[in-house]
Write a protein that holds these residues in place. Structure first.
Motif, PDB file in Angstrom:
ATOM      1  N   GLY A  43     -35.442  36.138  33.709  1.00 58.47           N
ATOM      2  CA  GLY A  43     -36.732  36.666  33.301  1.00 58.47           C
ATOM      3  C   GLY A  43     -36.970  38.055  33.835  1.00 58.47           C
ATOM      4  N   ARG A  56     -38.993  35.896  37.500  1.00 59.29           N
ATOM      5  CA  ARG A  56     -37.651  36.230  37.024  1.00 59.29           C
ATOM      6  C   ARG A  56     -36.679  35.068  37.203  1.00 59.29           C
ATOM      7  NH1 ARG A  56     -32.609  38.409  38.244  1.00 59.29           N
ATOM      8  NH2 ARG A  56     -32.836  37.891  40.443  1.00 59.29           N
ATOM      9  N   VAL A  63     -37.172  30.911  31.414  1.00 62.57           N
ATOM     10  CA  VAL A  63     -38.596  31.237  31.357  1.00 62.57           C
ATOM     11  C   VAL A  63     -38.909  31.857  30.000  1.00 62.57           C
ATOM     12  CG1 VAL A  63     -38.732  31.589  33.857  1.00 62.57           C
ATOM     13  CG2 VAL A  63     -38.220  33.534  32.363  1.00 62.57           C
ATOM     14  N   SER A 113     -36.293  34.038  27.756  1.00 64.20           N
ATOM     15  CA  SER A 113     -35.223  34.782  28.412  1.00 64.20           C
ATOM     16  C   SER A 113     -33.911  34.395  27.736  1.00 64.20           C
ATOM     17  CB  SER A 113     -35.165  34.420  29.896  1.00 64.20           C
ATOM     18  OG  SER A 113     -34.800  33.055  30.062  1.00 64.20           O
TER      19      SER A 113
END
Length: 251
Positions: A43, A56, A63, A113
């Motif tokens: 992410g 992230r 994500v 992502s």
């Protein structure tokens, strides 16, 4: 002795309606999903939820950004089971993703992502799925699970001790939403509302001195309630530091 007819009819209605009442939140919603570019497949730490590095790497980087599910930031941190619908290409169970950002486009509900999008595919078929760019999906909300982890109250990097406090909650389990945050003002012996700054970030100018006591308004399948957490952030708090609440939501 038999049941009165009115009781028998009421019992039948309970039998008929109970599965509907129990499963309405577990049904899948039809939509579409795509993915965004990321050099490492994870992410982005600059997502609209304000999670930073957590946004992230949480959930192994699986994500996503959402549009209408963002709900003004209330949807930040929510978990969803997402599965695509291409025969012989998409995994039966799909994948679980965590909402960490806001975004939309291409008539999609999820912009995942690369790692999140890839895990929609069957083993060794990720490249084939990515070549589609955008795919039809179905999704439903599921409980977030963080075994062994309590909610962390992270003091946002923009905080300035002692004049401005901003916080964001990490590792929130279950599938409840935090819809309001109050802070205890000892001098006035009253709860004062924190402001929803952006995403999942709550803030307050001139916060009270001393250890921080919070009250969370939690809304979920069981209704709405308030949860009080005492001394969750120390009096000498520091920007960028996450403090263990010793508490976890389980509903």
């Amino acid at each position: 002795m038999g049941f009165p007819l009115s009781h028998y009819c009421s019992f039948l209605w309970v039998i008929v309606l109970l599965p509907v009442l129990c499963n309405c939140e577990d049904t899948f919603t039809q939509s579409r999903a795509t993915y965004y570019g990321s050099a490492d497949g994870l992410g982005t730490p600059t997502g609209a939820c304000g999670f930073g590095e957590y946004g992230r790497s949480i959930n192994g980087g699986k994500v996503g950004a959402v549009s209408r599910l963002y709900r003004g930031g209330t949807g930040c941190g929510a978990c969803y089971q997402v599965r695509c619908k291409i025969p012989n290409l998409c995994a039966d169970d799909g994948t679980k993703v965590v909402v960490t950002d806001h975004g939309g486009g291409g008539n999609t509900d999820f912009i995942l992502s690369p790692r999140g999008f890839s895990t929609l595919a069957r083993p060794n078929r990720a490249a084939d799925l990515i070549s589609y760019g955008a795919v039809g999906i179905e999704y439903r909300r599921v409980p977030c699970q963080y075994p062994g982890s309590n909610i962390l109250f992270k003091v946002h990097e923009n905080s300035r001790f002692p004049d401005y406090l901003a916080i964001v909650m990490l590792y929130q389990a279950g599938r409840s939403d935090i819809t309001a945050v109050d802070i205890w003002k000892k001098d006035s012996q009253a709860w004062r509302s924190m402001r929803k700054s952006h995403g999942a970030v709550w803030d307050m100018a001139n916060p009270p001195k001393g250890p921080v006591n919070l009250r969370l308004q939690v809304s979920g399948r069981g209704g709405q309630k308030w949860v009080q957490l005492m001394n969750v952030i120390p009096s000498d708090w520091k920007a960028g530091v996450a403090y263990d609440s010793r508490f976890q939501l389980d509903y």
